[in-house]
Design a protein around this motif. Structure first.
Motif, PDB file in Angstrom:
ATOM      1  N   GLN A 101      30.020 -33.544  44.195  1.00 19.82           N
ATOM      2  CA  GLN A 101      31.453 -33.756  43.991  1.00 19.82           C
ATOM      3  C   GLN A 101      32.167 -33.772  45.391  1.00 19.82           C
ATOM      4  OE1 GLN A 101      32.803 -34.671  41.038  1.00 19.82           O
ATOM      5  NE2 GLN A 101      30.520 -34.847  40.506  1.00 19.82           N
ATOM      6  N   ILE A 102      31.894 -32.637  46.196  1.00 19.58           N
ATOM      7  CA  ILE A 102      32.619 -32.386  47.530  1.00 19.58           C
ATOM      8  C   ILE A 102      32.204 -33.708  48.536  1.00 19.58           C
ATOM      9  CG2 ILE A 102      32.297 -31.186  49.768  1.00 19.58           C
ATOM     10  CD1 ILE A 102      32.052 -28.836  47.893  1.00 19.58           C
ATOM     11  N   SER A 103      31.185 -34.497  48.512  1.00 17.43           N
ATOM     12  CA  SER A 103      30.802 -35.485  49.006  1.00 17.43           C
ATOM     13  C   SER A 103      31.655 -36.728  48.638  1.00 17.43           C
ATOM     14  CB  SER A 103      29.135 -35.995  48.908  1.00 17.43           C
ATOM     15  OG  SER A 103      28.997 -36.994  49.583  1.00 17.43           O
ATOM     16  N   GLY A 104      31.806 -36.859  47.344  1.00 16.66           N
ATOM     17  CA  GLY A 104      32.875 -37.947  47.039  1.00 16.66           C
ATOM     18  C   GLY A 104      34.223 -37.790  47.422  1.00 16.66           C
ATOM     19  N   PHE A 105      34.654 -36.490  47.304  1.00 17.94           N
ATOM     20  CA  PHE A 105      35.915 -35.996  47.721  1.00 17.94           C
ATOM     21  C   PHE A 105      36.132 -36.310  49.113  1.00 17.94           C
ATOM     22  CE2 PHE A 105      39.093 -32.456  49.140  1.00 17.94           C
ATOM     23  CZ  PHE A 105      39.975 -33.087  48.317  1.00 17.94           C
ATOM     24  N   ASN A 106      35.075 -35.868  49.870  1.00 13.85           N
ATOM     25  CA  ASN A 106      35.194 -36.121  51.291  1.00 13.85           C
ATOM     26  C   ASN A 106      35.367 -37.439  51.824  1.00 13.85           C
ATOM     27  OD1 ASN A 106      35.287 -35.304  54.053  1.00 13.85           O
ATOM     28  ND2 ASN A 106      33.049 -35.578  54.153  1.00 13.85           N
TER      29      ASN A 106
END
Length: 128
Positions: free
Chosen positions: A100-105
């Motif tokens: 999720q953090i990767s997609g958000f980044n």
């Protein structure tokens, strides 16, 4: 699967080493103190939930839980089964949060209007 295997192997090793070093010394000391012994017996009644929760939450380092569970004489099989279940759920949650953090980044980097939010998010992550 590899991380789960490594955690389980480390759990077994830590439990075995602490059991070998202790040789029932600490539990023998605890049995002499009535109040401490009653407390340990209460813990042992809920050992399945305790093991699962200790491994699921990052409240105690793994080495401490290995020593603790060995010292209060929790059976190795129960420790491995419920500890591994807690670790597995924790790993699944960690992988999910990471994706999720990767997609958000990626979203933040593609749109320049999110620069302020990016720095706020990094600041919050550093504080936590």
């Amino acid at each position: 699967p590899i991380l789960l295997g490594m955690f389980t192997l480390g759990t077994w090793f830590g439990y075995a080493v602490s059991n070998w070093f202790d040789k029932n010394t600490i539990m023998g000391f605890i049995k002499m103190n009535t109040e401490m012994y009653k407390f340990v017996k209460k813990l042992q009644k809920n050992e399945r939930l305790m093991l699962f929760t200790m491994r699921l939450t990052p409240s105690l380092p793994f080495a401490v839980t290995n020593f603790f569970c060995s010292y209060i004489e929790i059976p190795l099989r129960k420790y491995l089964v419920f500890g591994t279940a807690g670790i597995a759920l924790r790993l699944i949650a960690t992988v999910w949060v990471g994706t999720q953090i990767s997609g958000f980044n990626e979203e933040l980097e593609s749109d320049p209007s999110y620069q302020l939010q990016k720095y706020v998010f990094i600041g919050v992550a550093v504080v936590l």
